[in-house]
Scaffold this motif. Structure first.
Motif, PDB file in Angstrom:
ATOM      1  N   GLN A  41      42.080  45.304  42.374  1.00 36.40           N
ATOM      2  CA  GLN A  41      43.103  46.352  42.432  1.00 36.40           C
ATOM      3  C   GLN A  41      42.621  47.659  41.809  1.00 36.40           C
ATOM      4  O   GLN A  41      43.188  48.709  42.056  1.00 36.40           O
ATOM      5  N   ALA A  42      41.583  47.598  40.984  1.00 38.68           N
ATOM      6  CA  ALA A  42      41.082  48.799  40.311  1.00 38.68           C
ATOM      7  C   ALA A  42      39.919  49.447  41.053  1.00 38.68           C
ATOM      8  O   ALA A  42      39.688  50.650  40.918  1.00 38.68           O
ATOM      9  N   ALA A  43      39.185  48.676  41.827  1.00 36.60           N
ATOM     10  CA  ALA A  43      38.020  49.217  42.539  1.00 36.60           C
ATOM     11  C   ALA A  43      38.484  50.138  43.661  1.00 36.60           C
ATOM     12  O   ALA A  43      39.366  49.798  44.437  1.00 36.60           O
ATOM     13  N   VAL A  44      37.862  51.304  43.742  1.00 34.64           N
ATOM     14  CA  VAL A  44      38.191  52.268  44.789  1.00 34.64           C
ATOM     15  C   VAL A  44      37.169  52.193  45.909  1.00 34.64           C
ATOM     16  O   VAL A  44      37.512  52.035  47.072  1.00 34.64           O
ATOM     17  N   CYS A  45      35.886  52.321  45.573  1.00 31.82           N
ATOM     18  CA  CYS A  45      34.851  52.264  46.612  1.00 31.82           C
ATOM     19  C   CYS A  45      33.489  51.994  45.999  1.00 31.82           C
ATOM     20  O   CYS A  45      33.290  52.145  44.799  1.00 31.82           O
ATOM     21  N   TRP A  46      32.559  51.598  46.865  1.00 34.87           N
ATOM     22  CA  TRP A  46      31.173  51.419  46.477  1.00 34.87           C
ATOM     23  C   TRP A  46      30.323  51.527  47.724  1.00 34.87           C
ATOM     24  O   TRP A  46      30.795  51.313  48.831  1.00 34.87           O
ATOM     25  N   LEU A  47      29.056  51.906  47.507  1.00 35.18           N
ATOM     26  CA  LEU A  47      28.136  51.964  48.637  1.00 35.18           C
ATOM     27  C   LEU A  47      27.842  50.549  49.073  1.00 35.18           C
ATOM     28  O   LEU A  47      27.612  49.666  48.249  1.00 35.18           O
ATOM     29  N   SER A  48      27.857  50.323  50.360  1.00 35.48           N
ATOM     30  CA  SER A  48      27.590  49.009  50.913  1.00 35.48           C
ATOM     31  C   SER A  48      26.091  48.789  51.011  1.00 35.48           C
ATOM     32  O   SER A  48      25.312  49.747  51.034  1.00 35.48           O
TER      33      SER A  48
END
Length: 152
Positions: free
Chosen positions: A141-148
């Motif tokens: 619920q806290a993670a927004v985004c990350w590079l795949s």
């Protein structure tokens, strides 16, 4: 707020604040039966609109901060509620988050891949984590985004 110089962009439905010029706003479907089913089953994925025309478009979502990422044949995984806009030549899909359990709160996110700009929103200043130093775990619920790890 995000300022977009058109001819075309995919944006979160309801995010248009203002525009100057001539534009057409069209609902952007899920992009096939597979995506439609994933969206229905998982609840993930932003509702998108395709905006075409000439002029300047202004986008925002709840006065959240806007962060721009330029991808070069890469992918970014984004929580669907945080995806504001991206260039139309990029592709998107709903994918399962690797290693996420049911208790994590978010098993599926939206992945945008290709070359171009992606706009992501956050409520406040995000914390950037250096995942190269040690194993990293984040509440879904806290993670927004990350590079795949996708390179095309």
């Amino acid at each position: 707020m995000l300022r977009v110089q058109l001819p075309e962009v995919l944006a979160k439905q309801g995010s248009m604040v203002a525009f100057q010029g001539q534009m057409d706003f069209d609902y952007e479907g899920a992009g096939g039966l597979g995506k439609l089913l994933k969206k229905a089953v998982t609840g993930e994925g932003a509702s998108l609109m395709r905006v075409r025309g000439q002029g300047v478009l202004y986008l925002a979502d709840n006065a959240d901060d806007v962060h721009l990422f330029y991808l070069e044949n890469e992918g970014i995984t984004v929580n669907g509620r945080n995806l504001l806009a991206f260039q139309p030549q990029m592709t998107w899909d709903i994918q399962r988050v690797q290693g996420a359990g049911v208790a994590a709160g978010g098993l599926f996110n939206t992945t945008v891949t290709g070359t171009g700009w992606v706009a992501v929103t956050t409520h406040g200043t995000p914390v950037l984590l250096d995942v190269a130093r040690m194993p990293t775990f984040v509440d879904g619920q806290a993670a927004v985004c990350w590079l795949s790890l996708i390179h095309i």
